[in-house]
Design a protein around this motif. Structure first.
Motif, PDB file in Angstrom:
ATOM      1  N   ASN A   1     -18.119   0.930 -25.357  1.00 52.60           N
ATOM      2  CA  ASN A   1     -18.319   0.382 -24.014  1.00 52.60           C
ATOM      3  C   ASN A   1     -17.509   1.155 -22.966  1.00 52.60           C
ATOM      4  N   GLU A   2     -17.757   2.449 -22.901  1.00 58.22           N
ATOM      5  CA  GLU A   2     -17.012   3.322 -21.990  1.00 58.22           C
ATOM      6  C   GLU A   2     -17.927   4.005 -20.987  1.00 58.22           C
ATOM      7  N   GLU A   3     -18.937   3.299 -20.504  1.00 62.04           N
ATOM      8  CA  GLU A   3     -19.905   3.912 -19.605  1.00 62.04           C
ATOM      9  C   GLU A   3     -19.281   4.375 -18.285  1.00 62.04           C
ATOM     10  N   GLU A   4     -18.170   3.772 -17.887  1.00 63.15           N
ATOM     11  CA  GLU A   4     -17.551   4.136 -16.612  1.00 63.15           C
ATOM     12  C   GLU A   4     -16.660   5.371 -16.707  1.00 63.15           C
ATOM     13  N   THR A   5     -16.237   5.727 -17.900  1.00 60.60           N
ATOM     14  CA  THR A   5     -15.237   6.790 -18.017  1.00 60.60           C
ATOM     15  C   THR A   5     -15.651   7.962 -18.895  1.00 60.60           C
ATOM     16  N   VAL A   6     -16.576   7.769 -19.825  1.00 62.84           N
ATOM     17  CA  VAL A   6     -16.802   8.778 -20.855  1.00 62.84           C
ATOM     18  C   VAL A   6     -17.366  10.087 -20.305  1.00 62.84           C
ATOM     19  N   GLU A   7     -18.196  10.026 -19.271  1.00 70.79           N
ATOM     20  CA  GLU A   7     -18.762  11.256 -18.718  1.00 70.79           C
ATOM     21  C   GLU A   7     -17.660  12.154 -18.144  1.00 70.79           C
ATOM     22  N   GLU A   8     -16.732  11.555 -17.429  1.00 68.70           N
ATOM     23  CA  GLU A   8     -15.618  12.306 -16.864  1.00 68.70           C
ATOM     24  C   GLU A   8     -14.750  12.904 -17.971  1.00 68.70           C
ATOM     25  N   THR A   9     -14.493  12.122 -19.011  1.00 63.82           N
ATOM     26  CA  THR A   9     -13.669  12.605 -20.125  1.00 63.82           C
ATOM     27  C   THR A   9     -14.314  13.802 -20.803  1.00 63.82           C
TER      28      THR A   9
ATOM     29  N   ASP B   1      -8.671   9.565 -26.319  1.00 66.15           N
ATOM     30  CA  ASP B   1      -9.387   8.358 -25.912  1.00 66.15           C
ATOM     31  C   ASP B   1     -10.459   8.690 -24.893  1.00 66.15           C
ATOM     32  N   SER B   2     -11.475   7.831 -24.836  1.00 69.22           N
ATOM     33  CA  SER B   2     -12.641   8.126 -24.001  1.00 69.22           C
ATOM     34  C   SER B   2     -12.441   7.771 -22.533  1.00 69.22           C
ATOM     35  N   ASP B   3     -11.223   7.414 -22.132  1.00 71.48           N
ATOM     36  CA  ASP B   3     -10.922   7.212 -20.717  1.00 71.48           C
ATOM     37  C   ASP B   3      -9.889   8.223 -20.234  1.00 71.48           C
ATOM     38  N   ALA B   4      -9.568   9.197 -21.083  1.00 73.74           N
ATOM     39  CA  ALA B   4      -8.449  10.098 -20.797  1.00 73.74           C
ATOM     40  C   ALA B   4      -8.926  11.468 -20.345  1.00 73.74           C
ATOM     41  N   ILE B   5      -8.048  12.149 -19.620  1.00 70.55           N
ATOM     42  CA  ILE B   5      -8.310  13.523 -19.182  1.00 70.55           C
ATOM     43  C   ILE B   5      -7.231  14.412 -19.783  1.00 70.55           C
ATOM     44  N   LEU B   6      -7.656  15.345 -20.615  1.00 71.97           N
ATOM     45  CA  LEU B   6      -6.714  16.241 -21.281  1.00 71.97           C
ATOM     46  C   LEU B   6      -6.323  17.376 -20.342  1.00 71.97           C
ATOM     47  N   ASP B   7      -5.023  17.649 -20.262  1.00 67.86           N
ATOM     48  CA  ASP B   7      -4.539  18.766 -19.459  1.00 67.86           C
ATOM     49  C   ASP B   7      -5.141  20.069 -19.976  1.00 67.86           C
TER      50      ASP B   7
END
Length: 411
Positions: A58-66, A136-142
């Motif tokens: 249930n990560e529709e709000e964040t997964v595309e950005e991740t 995680d599917s809401d995270a942004i890796l450096d």
């Protein structure tokens, strides 16, 4: 009775005070002797293939950005494996559309929610890399986080099983999110640094961690029945004498809860997971070879005892004091000393972490921190214990729900 109350009161006072001194000392030892490393010339290293595992529910709000940021990190050889773990929203639809845009992305669809550990199992079996980076599917890796993580495996020996990174907070617009910025520096960062000085750590950070696949296979991968797979796998690895390291330069930007309810649910899960692990791995105290992890294990139980002791002493004084002034004097003296030491720990830790994330200005929010953190954490630990006991008796898959992601704006 009065003598017992006196002993318990002293324990309630001295335990956090002494632990703060230990965290401060450990932080500075780690920073001065293990964080002052030379710059790495990334261009002169032959980097191996890595598999980036992204479990999703249930990560529709964040997964595309991740996925976008993962695909664009600077690491030269990578594959991204996203596992949709029975999501009930549009997560799989989004992932399926992203396959057409990112050539290094693979998507696996699970029809039923079986938990994060199970999703990681599936992704691991589908991976081609010898080293796995879990995000995680809401995270942004450096952009260079993967380089710093994998560098350890190439230069620190074959017994290195995992390297945990440095989670940083993206949403910074509310009081609770700013308090967590302070917490991640002064508690999580300080504890990991100190525990690495001892030689063992309580847990990797599930939001950003790299594993040697051979080490995971050796311990049977992640435990599907544990509510916090990151804590459980940390103990499995160390019990089998695989080493775990902490790399503060491997930054990963994450979202944190911004409501008391969201924080409560998250921390109940963390506390329950830690207690489940402590119940499962009590035999380490009987094995002399495991002696380096004894301080970590015992500190967890002492912390649990402290929470119940604090509640007991507070209730006792509340109902037994002869006057409001007497209660006020006791609370004021003990609180002042602990808050003062806590603020010293906060400042020391923030100064260290500000090397990677300019967070010194958030020290102004630290005045609220001891009150909220210590009181809330004590209740969390107590409420989590029955859940941990019930979970150990029940068994089965440990499934998950989507956490409070807060406000996605950053400052």
């Amino acid at each position: 009775m009065e003598q017992i109350i006196s002993y318990v009161s002293e324990f309630v006072f001295w335990y956090p005070l002494i632990m703060s001194l230990i965290w401060i000392a450990g932080t500075h030892l780690f920073f001065n002797y293990r964080e002052q490393e030379d710059l790495i010339n990334f261009d002169q290293i032959e980097w191996p293939l890595i598999s980036v595992l992204v479990p999703c529910y249930n990560e529709e709000e964040t997964v595309e950005e991740t996925i976008h940021y993962l695909s664009n990190i600077n690491y030269p050889k990578k594959e991204i494996i996203a596992v949709n773990d029975g999501s009930t929203d549009n997560t799989f639809t989004i992932l399926r559309s992203l396959v057409n845009h990112y050539s290094d992305l693979k998507v696996i669809d699970c029809k039923e929610n079986r938990g994060k550990a199970n999703a990681l199992h599936i992704a691991c079996h589908a991976s081609n890399g010898e080293f796995l980076v879990c995000v995680d599917s809401d995270a942004i890796l450096d952009p260079y986080a993967a380089h710093y993580l994998i560098y350890h495996f190439l230069h620190k020996g074959e017994r290195l099983g995992a390297v945990t990174g440095n989670p940083r907070i993206r949403n910074r617009d509310t009081l609770l999110s700013r308090l967590q910025i302070v917490e991640y520096a002064s508690i999580i960062g300080a504890i990991k640094r100190t525990q690495r000085i001892i030689g063992k750590i309580m847990t990797v950070s599930g939001v950003v961690v790299a594993f040697r696949k051979k080490a995971l296979v050796d311990v049977g991968l992640w435990d599907r029945d544990m509510i916090t797979e990151d804590i459980a796998v940390s103990w499995k690895l160390q019990e089998r004498f695989w080493d775990i390291r902490y790399e503060p330069r491997a930054l990963c930007w994450m979202l944190v809860p911004e409501t008391i309810g969201g924080i409560w649910k998250q921390r109940i899960r963390w506390a329950q997971g830690g207690q489940e692990v402590m119940m499962r791995y009590w035999r380490v105290l009987l094995d002399w070879r495991q002696r380096r992890i004894w301080p970590v294990y015992l500190e967890q139980w002492v912390s649990l005892i402290w929470s119940f002791s604090w509640a007991f002493v507070t209730l006792y004084y509340f109902f037994s004091v002869s006057s409001i002034q007497q209660l006020f004097i006791w609370i004021t003296f003990s609180s002042f000393a602990l808050v003062f030491m806590s603020l010293i720990q906060l400042w020391a830790s923030i100064k260290v972490d500000s090397k990677y994330d300019k967070i010194t200005k958030y020290y102004l929010w630290a005045a609220w921190y001891p009150v909220i953190y210590w009181i809330l954490n004590a209740f969390i630990v107590m409420f989590a214990l029955p859940k941990a006991i019930k979970s150990r008796m029940k068994g089965g898959y440990a499934t998950w729900v989507s956490p409070d992601r807060g406000n996605r704006k950053t400052s």
